[in-house]
Write an enzyme that holds these catalytic residues in place. Structure first.
Site, mmCIF file in Angstrom:
data_model
loop_
_atom_site.group_PDB
_atom_site.id
_atom_site.type_symbol
_atom_site.label_atom_id
_atom_site.label_comp_id
_atom_site.label_asym_id
_atom_site.label_seq_id
_atom_site.Cartn_x
_atom_site.Cartn_y
_atom_site.Cartn_z
ATOM 1 N N HIS A 37 5.150 -0.230 10.107
ATOM 2 C CA HIS A 37 3.983 0.310 9.403
ATOM 3 C C HIS A 37 3.101 1.126 10.343
ATOM 4 O O HIS A 37 2.572 2.168 9.947
ATOM 5 C CB HIS A 37 3.172 -0.822 8.754
ATOM 6 C CG HIS A 37 3.627 -1.148 7.372
ATOM 7 N ND1 HIS A 37 4.717 -1.918 7.115
ATOM 8 C CD2 HIS A 37 3.124 -0.775 6.169
ATOM 9 C CE1 HIS A 37 4.878 -2.027 5.810
ATOM 10 N NE2 HIS A 37 3.922 -1.340 5.213
ATOM 11 N N LYS A 107 4.357 -11.818 0.738
ATOM 12 C CA LYS A 107 3.786 -13.101 0.345
ATOM 13 C C LYS A 107 2.308 -13.108 0.708
ATOM 14 O O LYS A 107 1.888 -12.452 1.656
ATOM 15 C CB LYS A 107 4.512 -14.271 1.011
ATOM 16 C CG LYS A 107 4.292 -14.383 2.501
ATOM 17 C CD LYS A 107 4.964 -15.620 3.078
ATOM 18 C CE LYS A 107 4.668 -15.679 4.577
ATOM 19 N NZ LYS A 107 5.315 -16.811 5.206
#
Length: 190
Positions: A37, A107
């Protein structure tokens, strides 16, 4: 009952999903964790071409472990591939949504500004169950590294998944399962 969904998703298929819906995901996803990222965000800021076009795609927040041998002696496609905590990607998520990202799998809860960006860009956040990486890996039918191989398990992979179980955690209307669940729990007379 679970909804079967083809990936990459058609926006028409995302619109009716609601926070709490169970889905079985089928098709291609890209993996990306923290290090990937960072590189993707830097490339976006510079206006560079990304190693994959995020428009309409799904990113699964995982860093799969290397493939190994099954107990039966056959070669695994990939090692464990459980979801990582999505909140660590929150700083990068609005820019990826702006670039057209359709959905994410991870999650944990997202920051309010990310939930708002999901709503604004009509995207969806799916949650997978943490601690089930070995089982989820069985839902992966192919894997290839497409970018940043120097990152090892955190390289960007393209995975093909079949009947990958997830829950809609944030729908394209901004409904957040984590917040809805908290409110439901708070109103219960304990």
């Amino acid at each position: 009952m679970s909804v079967r969904m083809a990936l990459p998703p058609d926006p028409v298929d995302l619109a009716p999903l609601r926070a709490g819906d169970k889905v079985l995901l089928n098709g291609s996803v890209y993996t990306a964790r923290d290090a990937a990222h960072q590189k993707i965000a830097a490339a976006l800021e510079r206006g560079d071409t990304l190693p994959f076009d995020p428009h309409g795609q799904v990113i699964y927040y995982t860093g799969p472990t290397p493939a190994g041998i099954t107990p039966a002696g056959s070669q695994r496609i990939i090692g464990s591939a459980g979801p990582t905590t999505s909140g660590r990607m929150d700083v990068y998520t609005p820019a990826l949504l702006q670039a057209g990202l359709a959905a994410m799998i991870g999650k944990g809860q997202r920051r309010p500004e990310v939930v708002e960006a999901i709503r604004t860009h009509q995207a969806v956040y799916f949650a997978a169950v943490g601690g089930t990486g070995a089982l989820l890996a069985q839902k992966i039918v192919s894997a290839e590294v497409v970018a940043y191989p120097e990152l090892g398990p955190e390289a960007v992979h393209r995975l093909c998944i079949e009947d990958f179980p997830a829950v809609v955690a944030v729908d394209c209307h901004g409904n957040d399962l984590y917040e809805l669940g908290r409110r439901l729990f708070e109103v219960r007379d304990l």
